[in-house]
Scaffold this active site. Structure first.
Site, PDB file in Angstrom:
ATOM      1  N   ASP A   1       0.791  -1.233   0.000  1.00 38.63           N
ATOM      2  CA  ASP A   1       0.000   0.000   0.000  1.00 38.63           C
ATOM      3  C   ASP A   1       0.823   1.282   0.000  1.00 38.63           C
ATOM      4  O   ASP A   1       0.284   2.373   0.152  1.00 38.63           O
ATOM      5  CB  ASP A   1      -0.952   0.009   1.201  1.00 38.63           C
ATOM      6  CG  ASP A   1      -0.210  -0.122   2.530  1.00 38.63           C
ATOM      7  OD1 ASP A   1       0.981  -0.481   2.529  1.00 38.63           O
ATOM      8  OD2 ASP A   1      -0.846   0.121   3.583  1.00 38.63           O
ATOM      9  N   GLU A   2       2.134   1.170  -0.161  1.00 39.55           N
ATOM     10  CA  GLU A   2       2.999   2.357  -0.151  1.00 39.55           C
ATOM     11  C   GLU A   2       3.973   2.286  -1.321  1.00 39.55           C
ATOM     12  O   GLU A   2       4.416   1.202  -1.702  1.00 39.55           O
ATOM     13  CB  GLU A   2       3.795   2.462   1.156  1.00 39.55           C
ATOM     14  CG  GLU A   2       2.974   2.427   2.423  1.00 39.55           C
ATOM     15  CD  GLU A   2       3.848   2.468   3.658  1.00 39.55           C
ATOM     16  OE1 GLU A   2       4.850   3.208   3.670  1.00 39.55           O
ATOM     17  OE2 GLU A   2       3.541   1.740   4.628  1.00 39.55           O
TER      18      GLU A   2
END
Length: 407
Positions: A105-106
């Site tokens: 998610d990053e």
């Protein structure tokens, strides 16, 4: 010229993806969790309403429900999360070819050399990305903009959800130094606890520490953290399409009980050397050197390395060198909390063969290579614990055989 690096962090990612198909739950506290009936019954993600009740990632379901009795629990759908992660990174690819994911998610984006194409500064581009992801995928981002990766990540954590934070040359001390040391990349729980024992609780206090003191306390990591706190991170953003060159292959273990006897340390090193040698064979690499780290119960690390007489990926060679190094770093009955064995100075097997000295010790070495490769095959077929070389675990008695079958 300063780099312009963005760190994009999808807010409450798992929960946000789940709520795309359950919009009626958005106003309620929601958490994604593992199976409540199994040992995986922990909180994997939570939405903003759940955060306001103090629900935390990685706590057990019963702890979360104690804080928030009305918490709605949803099962995870990991394939769906991977698909949304792919879509988000495809959007990032439209702005730069230097996109480095950091988990599902990053991602870091280096837009230094493409920013002019969009006629925007870093903040404006970050805002544009947030708007696109929200409009096209229904997800929100927090984005940090800075001149290095460490500060860009601090920026994305600084204000959530759906926000842009710029940490510039002009304001970084004002923003970064008051933050808790644990907010910085690679300052985990053990490091934070150790630093706290010496009165280092903020990033500014970490930057003010003498570099030599931090290296004595924490080894190489201490010097690295000192540089990070001082704004000296120079690590490049790597494209996810670019294969990363393997510089070392290592394995470490923290033991349930401190090791105090020579036989225990030897057994621990043997198990770690087995793992390292197997990984070298899997990667088609040979080690030209070995590095060993010994950690005591106070989290003090002592390290040493040495060149090997010839490139190798045999357990016995790596283990023998590691044992000698450990003997230089530790004497019984001093307690050992953790050990790490790392193969360094790596070369690909085709280059190693060209050196001509790989099998200088003759047929015996070649036979040992075949034996260890055969063990790798057994493990691949029947599982990693199916068969092992020589010995015992650090907790086992000293009457082990030359082979040990498990299970």
């Amino acid at each position: 010229m300063d780099r312009v690096i963005l760190h994009c962090d999808l807010n409450s990612f798992y929960a946000s993806v789940e709520l795309l198909s359950r919009p009626e739950l958005k106003r309620f506290p929601v958490a994604v969790c593992g199976d409540p009936a199994s040992r995986h019954g922990i909180i994997l993600a939570k939405n903003e309403p759940a955060k306001r009740f103090g629900v935390q990632t990685a706590e057990t379901i019963w702890q979360a429900r104690k804080k928030c009795p009305e918490l709605v629990l949803l099962p995870p759908h990991h394939r769906l999360y991977r698909e949304y992660s792919r879509r988000v990174n495809a959007i990032y690819d439209e702005y730069t070819d230097l996109v480095e994911p950091f988990g599902i998610d990053e991602s870091w984006l280096d837009v230094t050399h493409t920013l002019h194409l969009f006629k925007m500064d870093g903040r404006a581009l970050a805002d544009a990305l947030r708007q696109r992801v929200r409009k096209e995928l229904g997800l929100t981002l927090s984005v940090g903009v800075s001149f290095n990766k460490v500060f860009a990540k601090l920026g994305s954590d600084y204000k959530k959800p759906d926000a842009t934070t710029v940490i510039s040359r002009e304001n970084w001390r004002e923003i970064v130094w008051p933050l808790p040391a644990g907010d910085m990349l690679y300052v985990g729980g053990a490091a934070r606890k150790l630093l706290g024992q010496y009165g280092v609780r903020t990033i500014g206090e970490l930057a003010a520490c003498p570099r030599e003191m931090l290296e004595e306390l924490m080894g190489k990591l201490g010097g690295q953290l000192h540089d990070y706190a001082g704004g000296l991170d120079r690590e490049p953003v790597r494209s996810r399409h670019e294969p990363e060159q393997v510089k070392s292959v290592g394995n470490g273990a923290t033991f349930p009980k401190n090791l105090t006897a020579q036989a225990q340390v030897a057994a621990g090193i043997g198990l770690l050397a087995d793992s390292v040698a197997s990984r070298l064979r899997r990667a088609g690499l040979y080690a030209g050197g070995v590095h060993v780290t010994v950690r005591d119960p106070a989290f003090h690390d002592r390290s040493r390395q040495r060149q090997l007489p010839a490139p190798t990926r045999l357990i016995r060679d790596i283990s023998a060198a590691a044992l000698e190094l450990a003997g230089e770093l530790w004497k019984p009955p001093s307690p050992v909390r953790a050990l790490t064995v790392t193969a360094i100075h790596l070369t690909p097997e085709d280059e190693t063969y060209e050196q001509g000295d790989l099998f200088a010790a003759g047929e015996n070495r070649e036979r040992q290579e075949r034996l260890e490769a055969a063990v790798d095959g057994i493990r691949r077929r029947y599982g990693g614990g199916a068969i092992g070389f020589g010995g015992r675990t650090p907790e086992e008695p000293e009457d082990g055989g030359s082979f040990r079958k498990r299970g």
